[in-house]
Design a protein around this motif. Sequence first.
Motif, PDB file in Angstrom:
ATOM      1  N   SER A  73      33.632  38.169 109.078  1.00 62.97           N
ATOM      2  CA  SER A  73      33.957  39.183 108.178  1.00 62.97           C
ATOM      3  C   SER A  73      34.835  38.484 106.814  1.00 62.97           C
ATOM      4  N   ALA A  74      35.421  37.716 107.721  1.00 62.39           N
ATOM      5  CA  ALA A  74      36.413  37.134 106.511  1.00 62.39           C
ATOM      6  C   ALA A  74      36.283  35.442 106.507  1.00 62.39           C
ATOM      7  N   VAL A  75      34.975  35.169 106.711  1.00 57.11           N
ATOM      8  CA  VAL A  75      34.634  33.907 106.074  1.00 57.11           C
ATOM      9  C   VAL A  75      34.219  34.038 104.979  1.00 57.11           C
ATOM     10  N   ALA A  76      33.126  35.270 105.361  1.00 50.58           N
ATOM     11  CA  ALA A  76      32.551  35.657 104.627  1.00 50.58           C
ATOM     12  C   ALA A  76      32.910  36.216 102.938  1.00 50.58           C
ATOM     13  N   ALA A  77      34.192  37.262 103.148  1.00 50.22           N
ATOM     14  CA  ALA A  77      35.537  37.295 102.502  1.00 50.22           C
ATOM     15  C   ALA A  77      35.449  35.878 101.299  1.00 50.22           C
ATOM     16  N   ALA A  78      36.195  34.562 102.250  1.00 51.58           N
ATOM     17  CA  ALA A  78      36.664  34.007 101.341  1.00 51.58           C
ATOM     18  C   ALA A  78      35.646  33.178 100.886  1.00 51.58           C
ATOM     19  N   LEU A  79      34.666  32.543 100.995  1.00 49.97           N
ATOM     20  CA  LEU A  79      33.322  32.431 100.542  1.00 49.97           C
ATOM     21  C   LEU A  79      32.842  32.840  98.811  1.00 49.97           C
ATOM     22  N   GLU A  80      33.095  34.076  98.997  1.00 46.75           N
ATOM     23  CA  GLU A  80      32.538  35.274  97.670  1.00 46.75           C
ATOM     24  C   GLU A  80      33.782  35.367  97.199  1.00 46.75           C
ATOM     25  N   THR A  81      35.529  34.577  97.627  1.00 44.39           N
ATOM     26  CA  THR A  81      36.627  34.587  96.407  1.00 44.39           C
ATOM     27  C   THR A  81      36.720  32.860  96.368  1.00 44.39           C
ATOM     28  N   MET A  82      36.384  31.732  96.791  1.00 38.88           N
ATOM     29  CA  MET A  82      36.271  31.455  96.111  1.00 38.88           C
ATOM     30  C   MET A  82      34.533  30.831  95.416  1.00 38.88           C
ATOM     31  N   VAL A  83      33.197  31.328  95.618  1.00 43.61           N
ATOM     32  CA  VAL A  83      32.312  31.140  94.321  1.00 43.61           C
ATOM     33  C   VAL A  83      32.179  32.040  93.521  1.00 43.61           C
ATOM     34  N   ALA A  84      33.809  33.170  92.996  1.00 41.35           N
ATOM     35  CA  ALA A  84      33.500  33.510  92.036  1.00 41.35           C
ATOM     36  C   ALA A  84      34.584  33.263  91.333  1.00 41.35           C
ATOM     37  N   ARG A  85      35.228  32.333  91.433  1.00 38.77           N
ATOM     38  CA  ARG A  85      36.137  31.288  90.468  1.00 38.77           C
ATOM     39  C   ARG A  85      35.269  29.910  89.603  1.00 38.77           C
ATOM     40  N   TYR A  86      33.943  29.736  90.210  1.00 38.09           N
ATOM     41  CA  TYR A  86      33.629  29.201  90.216  1.00 38.09           C
ATOM     42  C   TYR A  86      32.546  28.403  88.782  1.00 38.09           C
ATOM     43  N   SER A  87      32.706  27.842  87.746  1.00 43.98           N
ATOM     44  CA  SER A  87      31.914  28.236  87.204  1.00 43.98           C
ATOM     45  C   SER A  87      30.177  28.142  86.550  1.00 43.98           C
ATOM     46  N   GLY A  88      29.843  27.466  87.906  1.00 41.05           N
ATOM     47  CA  GLY A  88      28.259  27.691  86.939  1.00 41.05           C
ATOM     48  C   GLY A  88      28.045  26.306  86.593  1.00 41.05           C
ATOM     49  N   TRP A  89      28.971  25.322  86.149  1.00 39.70           N
ATOM     50  CA  TRP A  89      29.037  24.435  85.347  1.00 39.70           C
ATOM     51  C   TRP A  89      28.248  23.675  85.425  1.00 39.70           C
ATOM     52  N   HIS A  90      27.718  23.137  86.409  1.00 44.75           N
ATOM     53  CA  HIS A  90      26.544  22.725  87.314  1.00 44.75           C
ATOM     54  C   HIS A  90      25.223  22.673  87.147  1.00 44.75           C
ATOM     55  N   TRP A  91      25.454  24.242  87.272  1.00 43.31           N
ATOM     56  CA  TRP A  91      24.020  24.742  87.874  1.00 43.31           C
ATOM     57  C   TRP A  91      23.300  24.976  85.577  1.00 43.31           C
ATOM     58  N   ARG A  92      24.232  24.460  84.929  1.00 51.19           N
ATOM     59  CA  ARG A  92      24.130  24.948  83.421  1.00 51.19           C
ATOM     60  C   ARG A  92      23.320  23.715  82.932  1.00 51.19           C
ATOM     61  N   GLU A  93      24.280  22.652  83.192  1.00 52.29           N
ATOM     62  CA  GLU A  93      24.612  21.232  82.315  1.00 52.29           C
ATOM     63  C   GLU A  93      24.115  19.814  83.031  1.00 52.29           C
ATOM     64  N   ARG A  94      23.884  18.726  82.383  1.00 57.52           N
ATOM     65  CA  ARG A  94      23.366  17.777  83.542  1.00 57.52           C
ATOM     66  C   ARG A  94      24.973  17.370  84.140  1.00 57.52           C
ATOM     67  N   ASP A  95      25.368  16.880  84.933  1.00 59.68           N
ATOM     68  CA  ASP A  95      26.289  16.096  85.499  1.00 59.68           C
ATOM     69  C   ASP A  95      26.564  14.943  84.878  1.00 59.68           C
ATOM     70  N   PRO A  96      27.355  14.293  83.919  1.00 56.14           N
ATOM     71  CA  PRO A  96      27.880  12.862  83.398  1.00 56.14           C
ATOM     72  C   PRO A  96      28.420  11.629  85.330  1.00 56.14           C
ATOM     73  N   ASP A  97      28.817  12.289  85.861  1.00 55.68           N
ATOM     74  CA  ASP A  97      29.233  11.479  86.756  1.00 55.68           C
ATOM     75  C   ASP A  97      28.392  10.145  87.280  1.00 55.68           C
ATOM     76  N   LEU A  98      28.560   9.243  87.631  1.00 55.51           N
ATOM     77  CA  LEU A  98      28.261   8.179  87.327  1.00 55.51           C
ATOM     78  C   LEU A  98      27.801   8.422  89.041  1.00 55.51           C
ATOM     79  N   THR A  99      26.608   8.266  89.185  1.00 55.67           N
ATOM     80  CA  THR A  99      25.618   8.031  90.715  1.00 55.67           C
ATOM     81  C   THR A  99      25.651   6.478  90.789  1.00 55.67           C
ATOM     82  N   PRO A 100      25.506   6.357  91.859  1.00 48.61           N
ATOM     83  CA  PRO A 100      25.505   4.974  92.759  1.00 48.61           C
ATOM     84  C   PRO A 100      23.736   4.447  92.859  1.00 48.61           C
ATOM     85  N   ALA A 101      23.895   3.538  91.884  1.00 43.09           N
ATOM     86  CA  ALA A 101      22.726   2.234  92.936  1.00 43.09           C
ATOM     87  C   ALA A 101      23.082   1.258  93.499  1.00 43.09           C
TER      88      ALA A 101
END
Length: 269
Positions: free
Chosen positions: A170-198
């Motif tokens: 329960s304590a771990v589940a609560a911690a995850l819920e709190t953190m995910v609630a702070r997450y904007s969801g940006w990476h699910w909606r946008e194309r991340d311009p981070d430079l990936t390795p090649a």
Amino acid sequence: MSPGKSEPGRCFERPSGWLRYEVSGDGDPVVFLHGFGLDAAMWDPQWSTFSAGHRAIRYDLRGYGQSSTPAGPYSHVDDFLALTEFLRARPAHVVGLSMGGRYALRVAVQNPESVRSLTLVDTALDGHAWSPEWLQLWQEISRAARRGDIFGARQLWLQHPLFGPARHQSAVAAALETMVARYSGWHWRERDPDLTPAPPTAEVLATISVPTLMIVGELDLSDFRSIAQRIAADMPNVTLRTMPTAGHMANLEAPREFNDIVLEHLRRS
């Protein structure tokens, strides 16, 4: 601004953004990199233990927690290098879980002199061929976010099998819920311009020679267990440890065992 013994919640300016970071303790630097949709708070069970004998550093990666969302091309590796240079924290022991492990590996490939050791925890890996089951669930979450249902996307992420073992505490589940609630969801909606390795990291694992501890939860998903086995087989200086009672969030699910294993690795390194 000069780094001190304790720097809670400070911001480090980067081109077109900032990183929120914390520093605590003295000694050899240890940098903690968090998982996707989470933030630096996931290392709370490690913070006091590691800062007692090391200079512990954690930060919200760009787009997570209280750090800024990407506003143009950037690199997680460059962010890491700039912050650790500013803090005079090189070479550092680097501890990364899941997505954080992916970026720790990128740093070790691109700037090996900045890394004293690696601890990879249930890590992701550039170049891994993800299972159909993983891709299907990821696409469902992304579709929810792109149609504007960020709350629904967060709930799907929290209910993902990835967090199944963690939800039983329960304590771990609560911690995850709190953190995910702070997450904007940006990476699910946008194309991340981070430079990936090649080439992708998976193709150059044999070149990473720093002392590496690969931790994987026995209850983690097959994708991450496969990645752990590949790293153990391909990297020349790696120790594989399986935590029998843990799933993906090994540091939260079994913190005492996790801390003991990692501290021993740091001593040997």
